[in-house]
Design a protein around this motif. Structure first.
Motif, PDB file in Angstrom:
ATOM      1  N   VAL A 123      32.623  25.656  -1.611  1.00 29.07           N
ATOM      2  CA  VAL A 123      31.901  25.289  -0.389  1.00 29.07           C
ATOM      3  C   VAL A 123      30.536  25.956  -0.440  1.00 29.07           C
ATOM      4  CG1 VAL A 123      31.844  25.412   2.137  1.00 29.07           C
ATOM      5  CG2 VAL A 123      34.044  25.141   0.955  1.00 29.07           C
ATOM      6  N   CYS A 124      29.510  25.190  -0.063  1.00 27.12           N
ATOM      7  CA  CYS A 124      28.161  25.730   0.118  1.00 27.12           C
ATOM      8  C   CYS A 124      27.700  25.372   1.530  1.00 27.12           C
ATOM      9  CB  CYS A 124      27.193  25.142  -0.901  1.00 27.12           C
ATOM     10  SG  CYS A 124      25.464  25.618  -0.608  1.00 27.12           S
ATOM     11  N   VAL A 125      27.172  26.376   2.223  1.00 23.95           N
ATOM     12  CA  VAL A 125      26.597  26.159   3.550  1.00 23.95           C
ATOM     13  C   VAL A 125      25.131  26.604   3.475  1.00 23.95           C
ATOM     14  CG1 VAL A 125      26.729  26.670   6.011  1.00 23.95           C
ATOM     15  CG2 VAL A 125      28.839  26.613   4.635  1.00 23.95           C
ATOM     16  N   PRO A 126      24.223  25.648   3.230  1.00 23.75           N
ATOM     17  CA  PRO A 126      22.805  26.003   3.205  1.00 23.75           C
ATOM     18  C   PRO A 126      22.311  26.257   4.628  1.00 23.75           C
ATOM     19  CG  PRO A 126      23.103  23.657   2.782  1.00 23.75           C
ATOM     20  CD  PRO A 126      24.467  24.256   2.925  1.00 23.75           C
ATOM     21  N   ALA A 127      21.482  27.293   4.782  1.00 19.99           N
ATOM     22  CA  ALA A 127      21.032  27.672   6.121  1.00 19.99           C
ATOM     23  C   ALA A 127      19.681  27.080   6.490  1.00 19.99           C
ATOM     24  CB  ALA A 127      20.978  29.189   6.256  1.00 19.99           C
ATOM     25  N   ASP A 128      18.767  27.018   5.532  1.00 20.12           N
ATOM     26  CA  ASP A 128      17.392  26.638   5.873  1.00 20.12           C
ATOM     27  C   ASP A 128      16.682  25.849   4.785  1.00 20.12           C
ATOM     28  OD1 ASP A 128      17.109  28.602   3.963  1.00 20.12           O
ATOM     29  OD2 ASP A 128      15.944  29.962   5.216  1.00 20.12           O
ATOM     30  N   ASP A 129      17.416  25.288   3.858  1.00 27.71           N
ATOM     31  CA  ASP A 129      16.777  24.628   2.721  1.00 27.71           C
ATOM     32  C   ASP A 129      15.951  23.406   3.120  1.00 27.71           C
ATOM     33  OD1 ASP A 129      19.150  23.251   3.284  1.00 27.71           O
ATOM     34  OD2 ASP A 129      19.408  22.618   1.206  1.00 27.71           O
ATOM     35  N   VAL A 130      16.408  22.639   4.083  1.00 25.59           N
ATOM     36  CA  VAL A 130      15.672  21.439   4.499  1.00 25.59           C
ATOM     37  C   VAL A 130      14.309  21.820   5.073  1.00 25.59           C
ATOM     38  CG1 VAL A 130      15.658  19.480   6.086  1.00 25.59           C
ATOM     39  CG2 VAL A 130      17.741  20.043   4.837  1.00 25.59           C
ATOM     40  N   GLU A 131      14.294  22.791   5.977  1.00 25.37           N
ATOM     41  CA  GLU A 131      13.032  23.223   6.590  1.00 25.37           C
ATOM     42  C   GLU A 131      12.083  23.806   5.551  1.00 25.37           C
ATOM     43  OE1 GLU A 131      16.051  24.418   7.594  1.00 25.37           O
ATOM     44  OE2 GLU A 131      16.361  23.435   9.509  1.00 25.37           O
ATOM     45  N   LYS A 132      12.608  24.632   4.659  1.00 25.81           N
ATOM     46  CA  LYS A 132      11.772  25.275   3.646  1.00 25.81           C
ATOM     47  C   LYS A 132      11.222  24.237   2.666  1.00 25.81           C
ATOM     48  CE  LYS A 132      12.419  29.735   4.751  1.00 25.81           C
ATOM     49  NZ  LYS A 132      13.081  30.810   4.052  1.00 25.81           N
ATOM     50  N   LEU A 133      12.032  23.268   2.290  1.00 29.35           N
ATOM     51  CA  LEU A 133      11.591  22.214   1.378  1.00 29.35           C
ATOM     52  C   LEU A 133      10.517  21.357   2.031  1.00 29.35           C
ATOM     53  CD1 LEU A 133      12.152  20.997  -1.430  1.00 29.35           C
ATOM     54  CD2 LEU A 133      13.800  19.485  -0.319  1.00 29.35           C
ATOM     55  N   GLN A 134      10.705  21.015   3.301  1.00 33.57           N
ATOM     56  CA  GLN A 134       9.703  20.223   4.014  1.00 33.57           C
ATOM     57  C   GLN A 134       8.384  20.979   4.117  1.00 33.57           C
ATOM     58  OE1 GLN A 134      11.869  19.468   7.652  1.00 33.57           O
ATOM     59  NE2 GLN A 134      12.633  17.497   6.913  1.00 33.57           N
ATOM     60  N   ALA A 135       8.442  22.270   4.417  1.00 33.99           N
ATOM     61  CA  ALA A 135       7.223  23.077   4.530  1.00 33.99           C
ATOM     62  C   ALA A 135       6.509  23.188   3.187  1.00 33.99           C
ATOM     63  CB  ALA A 135       7.556  24.472   5.063  1.00 33.99           C
ATOM     64  N   LEU A 136       7.253  23.394   2.111  1.00 33.98           N
ATOM     65  CA  LEU A 136       6.644  23.490   0.781  1.00 33.98           C
ATOM     66  C   LEU A 136       6.011  22.158   0.377  1.00 33.98           C
ATOM     67  CD1 LEU A 136       6.095  25.141  -1.780  1.00 33.98           C
ATOM     68  CD2 LEU A 136       8.348  24.386  -2.612  1.00 33.98           C
ATOM     69  N   ALA A 137       6.713  21.059   0.638  1.00 32.80           N
ATOM     70  CA  ALA A 137       6.173  19.739   0.309  1.00 32.80           C
ATOM     71  C   ALA A 137       4.887  19.481   1.083  1.00 32.80           C
ATOM     72  CB  ALA A 137       7.212  18.657   0.586  1.00 32.80           C
TER      73      ALA A 137
END
Length: 151
Positions: A123-137
């Motif tokens: 099991v993986c529970v990502p906490a903030d990857d979507v927000e961080k990826l959007q900000a980097l993009a």
């Protein structure tokens, strides 16, 4: 450092290496089957096989390349023994460019189980990857549109 901490760090080091080398098959081999990604945005995604896990990982690689991801590191923030063979592990993944500059980071928790083949994630529970990826993009002017290779 206790034995399990060293074993977890070795596991995370191998996993980071598969991400750095864009080796989806090797990354998927570090997962148990079925594997689950549980997040706020999309709920629970279950991948019934390592082949399905590898296909999912490969879909993100074009975007990571466009963002300039060159290497991945980690900080193990904590680990807790849940049972005789199961551990909860919190990790900060660190993403670097070609010059070794940190581009971003991401927090995730994993349920790992120790079996005959060593540790495997289930099991993986990502906490903030979507927000961080959007900000980097956004910072790099890279579109997250599916038409451009990200699914």
């Amino acid at each position: 450092m206790d034995d399990i901490a060293a074993e977890i760090d070795d596991y995370l080091d191998r996993y980071a290496g598969t991400l750095t080398s864009y080796d989806a098959q090797a990354a998927a081999a570090l997962w148990g089957s079925p594997g689950m990604i549980l997040n706020d945005e999309q709920g629970a995604g279950v991948l019934e096989s390592r082949e399905a896990m590898a296909r999912g990982l490969e879909q993100s690689y074009p975007l990571y390349r466009r963002l300039g991801l060159a290497s991945v590191g980690f900080e193990r923030l904590s680990h807790e023994r849940l049972s005789a063979t199961i551990y909860l592990v919190r990790v900060r993944w660190l993403f670097y460019d070609q010059e070794g500059n940190r581009m971003t980071d991401s927090l995730a928790s994993y349920i790992l189980r120790r079996g005959d083949g060593g540790l495997r994630a289930f099991v993986c529970v990502p906490a903030d990857d979507v927000e961080k990826l959007q900000a980097l993009a956004a910072e790099k002017g890279v579109s997250l549109s599916p038409r451009q290779g990200h699914q």
